[in-house]
Motif scaffolding. Structure first.
Motif, PDB file in Angstrom:
ATOM      1  N   VAL A  25      22.192 -40.379  39.223  1.00  0.00           N
ATOM      2  CA  VAL A  25      22.342 -40.277  40.668  1.00  0.00           C
ATOM      3  C   VAL A  25      21.730 -39.063  41.274  1.00  0.00           C
ATOM      4  N   PRO A  26      22.034 -37.860  40.914  1.00  0.00           N
ATOM      5  CA  PRO A  26      21.430 -36.849  41.544  1.00  0.00           C
ATOM      6  C   PRO A  26      19.676 -37.021  41.732  1.00  0.00           C
ATOM      7  N   PHE A  27      19.292 -37.375  40.725  1.00  0.00           N
ATOM      8  CA  PHE A  27      17.801 -37.605  40.848  1.00  0.00           C
ATOM      9  C   PHE A  27      17.284 -38.569  41.587  1.00  0.00           C
ATOM     10  N   ALA A  28      18.007 -39.854  41.809  1.00  0.00           N
ATOM     11  CA  ALA A  28      17.818 -40.814  42.793  1.00  0.00           C
ATOM     12  C   ALA A  28      17.969 -40.501  44.182  1.00  0.00           C
ATOM     13  N   GLU A  29      19.130 -39.631  44.365  1.00  0.00           N
ATOM     14  CA  GLU A  29      19.193 -39.051  45.700  1.00  0.00           C
ATOM     15  C   GLU A  29      18.224 -38.017  46.277  1.00  0.00           C
ATOM     16  N   ARG A  30      17.521 -37.263  45.059  1.00  0.00           N
ATOM     17  CA  ARG A  30      16.573 -36.243  45.334  1.00  0.00           C
ATOM     18  C   ARG A  30      15.383 -36.996  45.586  1.00  0.00           C
ATOM     19  N   LEU A  31      15.087 -38.287  44.994  1.00  0.00           N
ATOM     20  CA  LEU A  31      13.819 -39.243  45.408  1.00  0.00           C
ATOM     21  C   LEU A  31      14.151 -39.806  46.601  1.00  0.00           C
ATOM     22  N   VAL A  32      15.145 -40.272  46.983  1.00  0.00           N
ATOM     23  CA  VAL A  32      15.271 -40.820  48.566  1.00  0.00           C
ATOM     24  C   VAL A  32      15.026 -39.694  49.535  1.00  0.00           C
ATOM     25  N   ALA A  33      15.507 -38.454  49.369  1.00  0.00           N
ATOM     26  CA  ALA A  33      15.250 -37.384  50.176  1.00  0.00           C
ATOM     27  C   ALA A  33      13.884 -36.984  50.478  1.00  0.00           C
ATOM     28  N   GLU A  34      13.079 -36.800  49.381  1.00  0.00           N
ATOM     29  CA  GLU A  34      11.687 -36.417  49.088  1.00  0.00           C
ATOM     30  C   GLU A  34      10.965 -37.652  49.861  1.00  0.00           C
ATOM     31  N   LEU A  35      11.207 -38.986  49.609  1.00  0.00           N
ATOM     32  CA  LEU A  35      10.652 -40.200  50.271  1.00  0.00           C
ATOM     33  C   LEU A  35      10.608 -39.822  51.779  1.00  0.00           C
ATOM     34  N   ARG A  36      12.058 -39.707  52.197  1.00  0.00           N
ATOM     35  CA  ARG A  36      12.364 -39.572  53.727  1.00  0.00           C
ATOM     36  C   ARG A  36      11.259 -38.419  54.468  1.00  0.00           C
ATOM     37  N   GLN A  37      11.462 -37.362  53.585  1.00  0.00           N
ATOM     38  CA  GLN A  37      10.697 -36.184  53.971  1.00  0.00           C
ATOM     39  C   GLN A  37       9.280 -36.532  54.227  1.00  0.00           C
ATOM     40  N   SER A  38       8.679 -37.571  53.285  1.00  0.00           N
ATOM     41  CA  SER A  38       7.388 -37.726  53.434  1.00  0.00           C
ATOM     42  C   SER A  38       6.954 -38.729  54.422  1.00  0.00           C
ATOM     43  N   GLY A  39       8.008 -39.305  54.957  1.00  0.00           N
ATOM     44  CA  GLY A  39       7.806 -40.389  55.948  1.00  0.00           C
ATOM     45  C   GLY A  39       8.123 -41.731  55.629  1.00  0.00           C
ATOM     46  N   GLU A  40       8.609 -42.105  54.416  1.00  0.00           N
ATOM     47  CA  GLU A  40       9.041 -43.371  54.136  1.00  0.00           C
ATOM     48  C   GLU A  40      10.428 -43.611  54.684  1.00  0.00           C
ATOM     49  N   ASP A  41      10.897 -44.959  54.785  1.00  0.00           N
ATOM     50  CA  ASP A  41      12.034 -45.433  55.209  1.00  0.00           C
ATOM     51  C   ASP A  41      12.832 -45.861  53.662  1.00  0.00           C
ATOM     52  N   ALA A  42      13.223 -44.559  53.189  1.00  0.00           N
ATOM     53  CA  ALA A  42      13.875 -44.763  51.808  1.00  0.00           C
ATOM     54  C   ALA A  42      15.557 -44.675  52.126  1.00  0.00           C
ATOM     55  N   VAL A  43      16.105 -45.652  51.187  1.00  0.00           N
ATOM     56  CA  VAL A  43      17.634 -46.013  51.181  1.00  0.00           C
ATOM     57  C   VAL A  43      17.996 -45.746  49.884  1.00  0.00           C
ATOM     58  N   PHE A  44      19.220 -45.249  49.818  1.00  0.00           N
ATOM     59  CA  PHE A  44      19.853 -45.531  48.179  1.00  0.00           C
ATOM     60  C   PHE A  44      21.122 -46.790  48.175  1.00  0.00           C
ATOM     61  N   ALA A  45      20.710 -47.500  47.118  1.00  0.00           N
ATOM     62  CA  ALA A  45      21.480 -48.788  47.094  1.00  0.00           C
ATOM     63  C   ALA A  45      22.384 -48.459  45.573  1.00  0.00           C
ATOM     64  N   GLY A  46      23.672 -48.470  45.769  1.00  0.00           N
ATOM     65  CA  GLY A  46      24.378 -48.446  44.794  1.00  0.00           C
ATOM     66  C   GLY A  46      25.086 -49.847  44.052  1.00  0.00           C
ATOM     67  N   ARG A  47      24.555 -50.840  44.939  1.00  0.00           N
ATOM     68  CA  ARG A  47      24.761 -52.268  44.355  1.00  0.00           C
ATOM     69  C   ARG A  47      23.895 -53.154  44.742  1.00  0.00           C
ATOM     70  N   HIS A  48      23.749 -54.293  44.003  1.00  0.00           N
ATOM     71  CA  HIS A  48      22.695 -55.091  44.423  1.00  0.00           C
ATOM     72  C   HIS A  48      22.969 -55.795  45.881  1.00  0.00           C
ATOM     73  N   GLN A  49      23.972 -55.970  46.455  1.00  0.00           N
ATOM     74  CA  GLN A  49      24.125 -56.421  47.670  1.00  0.00           C
ATOM     75  C   GLN A  49      23.543 -55.298  48.736  1.00  0.00           C
ATOM     76  N   ASP A  50      23.434 -54.127  48.349  1.00  0.00           N
ATOM     77  CA  ASP A  50      22.798 -53.099  49.310  1.00  0.00           C
ATOM     78  C   ASP A  50      21.237 -53.068  49.429  1.00  0.00           C
ATOM     79  N   ILE A  51      20.796 -53.840  48.602  1.00  0.00           N
ATOM     80  CA  ILE A  51      19.381 -53.639  48.524  1.00  0.00           C
ATOM     81  C   ILE A  51      18.820 -54.504  49.811  1.00  0.00           C
ATOM     82  N   ALA A  52      18.114 -53.944  50.488  1.00  0.00           N
ATOM     83  CA  ALA A  52      17.414 -54.466  51.788  1.00  0.00           C
ATOM     84  C   ALA A  52      16.205 -54.959  51.632  1.00  0.00           C
ATOM     85  N   PRO A  53      15.596 -55.899  52.232  1.00  0.00           N
ATOM     86  CA  PRO A  53      14.245 -56.424  52.105  1.00  0.00           C
ATOM     87  C   PRO A  53      13.280 -55.260  52.508  1.00  0.00           C
TER      88      PRO A  53
END
Length: 223
Positions: A25-53
């Motif tokens: 989880v900490p590495f996944a959160e770091r990945l999300v933060a770095e992607l957002r910083q680089s301009g991507e629309d990154a989101v963390f999903a803890g469940r399948h139902q949280d996965i957006a198109p």
């Protein structure tokens, strides 16, 4: 020159999917933060139902099999798997390879498909261990490489297709608390690789002696 698909252009919706609770989880959160910083629309999903198109979903440390309708939400679905595929599909590949005495661990980024760890391999890298690392240190290197591979994929000019896996597949079984059992008739040195991969809190090493059960927690002594 091949045109870049519109869905591959930044900012892209990127889902980073993790089964909670998980050490990654900490590495996944770091990945999300770095992607957002680089301009991507990154989101963390803890469940399948949280996965957006979106464009890409990275599945990190997931135990659930992802159904086809969930995979269809993203153009590309990727998994990080720490074995030399197709050898060693299935559960806990890092743990199994350490138990087998390996300290040079292949790590693959592959396409998620309906088969278990059966998709095309995009990248193959290697982690080198020294043979003394305990579970937190083993995971630290794997987590860092996971972030690197995911970011490398998104940095490509065009979405890479990868290569089909070659050879006969072998499967690692799911590990259970009973698998952390030590044999008091054998030395610590003989069983050290088992001690390297046990989780002191969730799955501590244990043994039976004179009709009783005992558990052992291992940590490195620091000066």
């Amino acid at each position: 020159m091949t045109d870049v698909p519109e869905w591959w252009r930044s900012p892209r919706r990127v889902s980073v999917v993790v089964d909670n609770p998980s050490w990654i989880v900490p590495f996944a959160e770091r990945l999300v933060a770095e992607l957002r910083q680089s301009g991507e629309d990154a989101v963390f999903a803890g469940r399948h139902q949280d996965i957006a198109p979106g464009a890409v979903a990275f599945y990190l440390g997931c135990l659930q099999v992802t159904p086809p309708d969930v995979l269809a939400r993203n153009r590309r679905n990727l998994v990080v798997h720490e074995s030399d595929l197709p050898r060693g599909r299935g559960f806990s590949p890092l743990t199994w390879q350490i138990l087998e005495g390996h300290n040079r661990i292949p790590v693959c980024l592959l396409e998620a498909v309906e088969g278990v760890d059966a998709g095309p391999v995009i990248y193959r890298d290697v982690i080198e261990y020294n043979g003394h690392e305990l579970v937190d240190e083993l995971r630290q290197k794997l987590g860092e490489l996971t972030v690197t591979l995911c970011r490398r994929f998104l940095a490509e000019t065009l979405p890479p297709a990868g290569e089909p896996q070659q050879g006969d597949a072998t499967f690692h079984a799911r590990r259970r608390p009973a698998d952390s059992r030590l044999d008091p008739a054998h030395t610590i040195a003989e069983q050290f690789n088992l001690l390297r991969v046990v989780d002191n809190e969730r799955y501590p090493a244990w043994f039976e002696h004179r009709g009783q059960r005992y558990k052992i927690k291992i940590e490195k002594m620091r000066d």
